[in-house]
Scaffold this motif. Structure first.
Motif, PDB file in Angstrom:
ATOM      1  N   LEU A  84       0.755  -1.258  -0.142  1.00  0.00           N
ATOM      2  CA  LEU A  84      -0.124   0.038  -0.128  1.00  0.00           C
ATOM      3  C   LEU A  84       0.879   1.361  -0.071  1.00  0.00           C
ATOM      4  O   LEU A  84       0.252   2.443  -0.219  1.00  0.00           O
ATOM      5  N   MET A  85       2.106   1.234   0.051  1.00  0.00           N
ATOM      6  CA  MET A  85       3.125   2.419   0.175  1.00  0.00           C
ATOM      7  C   MET A  85       4.227   2.064  -0.910  1.00  0.00           C
ATOM      8  O   MET A  85       5.271   2.405  -0.656  1.00  0.00           O
ATOM      9  N   GLU A  86       3.865   1.782  -2.106  1.00  0.00           N
ATOM     10  CA  GLU A  86       4.832   1.321  -3.046  1.00  0.00           C
ATOM     11  C   GLU A  86       5.539   2.673  -3.281  1.00  0.00           C
ATOM     12  O   GLU A  86       4.957   3.744  -3.390  1.00  0.00           O
ATOM     13  N   ALA A  87       6.717   2.585  -3.585  1.00  0.00           N
ATOM     14  CA  ALA A  87       7.535   3.784  -3.654  1.00  0.00           C
ATOM     15  C   ALA A  87       8.566   3.762  -4.940  1.00  0.00           C
ATOM     16  O   ALA A  87       9.523   3.479  -4.824  1.00  0.00           O
ATOM     17  N   MET A  88       7.771   3.649  -6.108  1.00  0.00           N
ATOM     18  CA  MET A  88       8.613   3.705  -7.417  1.00  0.00           C
ATOM     19  C   MET A  88       8.741   5.155  -7.766  1.00  0.00           C
ATOM     20  O   MET A  88       8.068   5.997  -7.952  1.00  0.00           O
ATOM     21  N   SER A  89      10.132   5.551  -8.088  1.00  0.00           N
ATOM     22  CA  SER A  89      10.609   6.808  -8.377  1.00  0.00           C
ATOM     23  C   SER A  89      10.041   7.248  -9.913  1.00  0.00           C
ATOM     24  O   SER A  89      10.287   6.475 -10.619  1.00  0.00           O
ATOM     25  N   ASP A  90       9.683   8.335  -9.794  1.00  0.00           N
ATOM     26  CA  ASP A  90       9.521   8.949 -11.084  1.00  0.00           C
ATOM     27  C   ASP A  90      10.618   9.703 -11.641  1.00  0.00           C
ATOM     28  O   ASP A  90      10.588  10.171 -12.824  1.00  0.00           O
ATOM     29  N   GLU A  91      11.789   9.570 -10.986  1.00  0.00           N
ATOM     30  CA  GLU A  91      13.085  10.209 -11.392  1.00  0.00           C
ATOM     31  C   GLU A  91      13.944   9.053 -12.287  1.00  0.00           C
ATOM     32  O   GLU A  91      14.945   9.540 -12.386  1.00  0.00           O
ATOM     33  N   PHE A  92      13.369   7.918 -12.079  1.00  0.00           N
ATOM     34  CA  PHE A  92      14.153   6.945 -12.583  1.00  0.00           C
ATOM     35  C   PHE A  92      14.532   7.024 -14.102  1.00  0.00           C
ATOM     36  O   PHE A  92      13.372   7.022 -14.813  1.00  0.00           O
ATOM     37  N   ASP A  93      15.627   7.218 -14.855  1.00  0.00           N
ATOM     38  CA  ASP A  93      15.983   7.191 -15.972  1.00  0.00           C
ATOM     39  C   ASP A  93      15.927   5.537 -16.840  1.00  0.00           C
ATOM     40  O   ASP A  93      16.575   5.086 -16.513  1.00  0.00           O
ATOM     41  N   VAL A  94      14.720   5.557 -17.528  1.00  0.00           N
ATOM     42  CA  VAL A  94      14.585   4.176 -18.034  1.00  0.00           C
ATOM     43  C   VAL A  94      15.079   4.063 -19.563  1.00  0.00           C
ATOM     44  O   VAL A  94      15.259   2.965 -20.193  1.00  0.00           O
ATOM     45  N   SER A  95      15.303   5.173 -20.042  1.00  0.00           N
ATOM     46  CA  SER A  95      15.793   5.086 -21.627  1.00  0.00           C
ATOM     47  C   SER A  95      16.879   4.287 -22.033  1.00  0.00           C
ATOM     48  O   SER A  95      17.021   3.598 -22.892  1.00  0.00           O
ATOM     49  N   THR A  96      18.011   4.290 -21.116  1.00  0.00           N
ATOM     50  CA  THR A  96      19.024   3.475 -21.358  1.00  0.00           C
ATOM     51  C   THR A  96      18.965   2.101 -21.310  1.00  0.00           C
ATOM     52  O   THR A  96      19.904   1.222 -21.724  1.00  0.00           O
ATOM     53  N   LEU A  97      17.927   1.479 -20.642  1.00  0.00           N
ATOM     54  CA  LEU A  97      17.655   0.179 -20.262  1.00  0.00           C
ATOM     55  C   LEU A  97      16.643  -0.257 -21.380  1.00  0.00           C
ATOM     56  O   LEU A  97      16.367  -1.635 -21.614  1.00  0.00           O
ATOM     57  N   LEU A  98      16.022   0.410 -22.215  1.00  0.00           N
ATOM     58  CA  LEU A  98      15.046  -0.260 -23.125  1.00  0.00           C
ATOM     59  C   LEU A  98      15.710  -0.593 -24.527  1.00  0.00           C
ATOM     60  O   LEU A  98      16.365  -0.031 -24.929  1.00  0.00           O
ATOM     61  N   ASP A  99      15.313  -1.660 -25.019  1.00  0.00           N
ATOM     62  CA  ASP A  99      15.850  -1.807 -26.566  1.00  0.00           C
ATOM     63  C   ASP A  99      15.161  -1.086 -27.218  1.00  0.00           C
ATOM     64  O   ASP A  99      13.985  -0.887 -27.559  1.00  0.00           O
ATOM     65  N   THR A 100      15.941  -0.139 -28.272  1.00  0.00           N
ATOM     66  CA  THR A 100      15.647   0.741 -28.976  1.00  0.00           C
ATOM     67  C   THR A 100      15.189   0.206 -30.461  1.00  0.00           C
ATOM     68  O   THR A 100      15.944   0.496 -31.544  1.00  0.00           O
ATOM     69  N   ASP A 101      14.097  -0.504 -30.430  1.00  0.00           N
ATOM     70  CA  ASP A 101      13.671  -0.921 -31.706  1.00  0.00           C
ATOM     71  C   ASP A 101      12.364  -0.189 -31.996  1.00  0.00           C
ATOM     72  O   ASP A 101      12.181   0.993 -31.324  1.00  0.00           O
ATOM     73  N   ASP A 102      11.862  -0.557 -33.105  1.00  0.00           N
ATOM     74  CA  ASP A 102      10.669   0.376 -33.643  1.00  0.00           C
ATOM     75  C   ASP A 102       9.607   0.508 -32.686  1.00  0.00           C
ATOM     76  O   ASP A 102       8.607   1.369 -32.672  1.00  0.00           O
ATOM     77  N   GLN A 103       9.290  -0.366 -31.452  1.00  0.00           N
ATOM     78  CA  GLN A 103       8.401  -0.345 -30.744  1.00  0.00           C
ATOM     79  C   GLN A 103       8.907  -0.194 -29.137  1.00  0.00           C
ATOM     80  O   GLN A 103       8.102  -0.027 -28.229  1.00  0.00           O
ATOM     81  N   LEU A 104      10.146  -0.203 -28.829  1.00  0.00           N
ATOM     82  CA  LEU A 104      10.836  -0.016 -27.377  1.00  0.00           C
ATOM     83  C   LEU A 104      10.184  -1.285 -26.571  1.00  0.00           C
ATOM     84  O   LEU A 104       9.052  -1.854 -26.430  1.00  0.00           O
ATOM     85  N   SER A 105      11.120  -2.186 -26.164  1.00  0.00           N
ATOM     86  CA  SER A 105      11.051  -3.060 -25.319  1.00  0.00           C
ATOM     87  C   SER A 105      12.134  -3.180 -23.921  1.00  0.00           C
ATOM     88  O   SER A 105      12.989  -2.331 -24.080  1.00  0.00           O
ATOM     89  N   PHE A 106      11.657  -4.045 -23.350  1.00  0.00           N
ATOM     90  CA  PHE A 106      12.645  -4.022 -21.814  1.00  0.00           C
ATOM     91  C   PHE A 106      12.629  -5.560 -21.866  1.00  0.00           C
ATOM     92  O   PHE A 106      11.923  -6.525 -21.739  1.00  0.00           O
TER      93      PHE A 106
END
Length: 220
Positions: A84-106
């Protein structure tokens, strides 16, 4: 059976379950404390009634181990309340972890591209769905955290998260899309995710593969 959570009210059964589990744990602990207090009062009553006594010799007396008290599910309750107190950061930079294909995946390190290919091809059956339409950012973050954790605890492997295409947002910018990707990467239960196929929501949804987990039954 698909579960669509259009608001935090849809997660009320989970909140009620957690509250009931906490109440049961507290009731059991209180009962043990009261039982111990009764024993202590009876012991003191005997001493006051009889007065000073001389203990008998303890020759040939067997040493018995004290009974082990029943374990309290304190950690379980704490783990569930932390949902009930999930703390997922909005400041986390996900861009470097995504596969940069035509649709983006992780995919997590060690997970092959064949996994994301299978996800895209629909080879994993979608077992449950969360729809974040109409939720504010903070509500969506809490709902997603609870959904992923509960899905993993109940043994689900493949779920869909609908974040929308942002067509109704100011400037037609998808507010939740990037945040949902970032939040999912931060959840240890998530192995990989891909953009959904057109028939399953397309750019407005993600298909998520979860870590294998021991199937959990409430009250079990």
């Amino acid at each position: 059976m698909m579960l669509k959570a259009h608001s935090l009210q849809d997660l009320q059964p989970l909140r009620q379950h957690l509250a009931q589990a906490a109440a049961r744990a507290e009731a059991e602990a209180q009962a043990r404390r009261e039982a111990a207090a009764r024993v202590e009062r009876e012991r003191n009553l005997f001493v006051l009634s009889v007065g000073d006594v001389t203990p008998l010799p303890t020759h040939n007396q067997a040493a018995l181990e004290a009974p082990v008290p029943a374990p309290e599910p304190i950690q379980f309750v704490l783990d569930e309340q932390r949902v009930l107190m999930e703390a997922m950061s909005d400041e986390f930079d996900v861009s470097t972890l995504l596969d940069t294909d035509d649709q983006l995946s992780f995919r997590r390190p060690g997970i092959g591209t064949d996994v994301t290919h299978k996800l895209r091809g629909g080879q994993w059956s979608i077992q449950r769905q969360l729809d974040l339409h109409g939720l504010r950012v903070d509500e969506a973050r809490e709902a997603l955290g609870q959904f992923i954790r509960l899905s993993h605890r109940t043994g689900l492997r493949c779920v869909r998260v609908v974040h929308g295409k942002g067509l109704g947002s100011p400037g037609k910018t998808p507010v939740l899309k990037g945040r949902v990707q970032s939040w999912l990467v931060q959840k240890k239960e998530v192995l990989a995710f891909v953009q959904a196929r057109p028939a399953e929501g397309g750019a407005g949804a993600l298909v998520v593969l979860l870590q294998p987990g021991k199937r959990w039954v409430p009250g079990g």
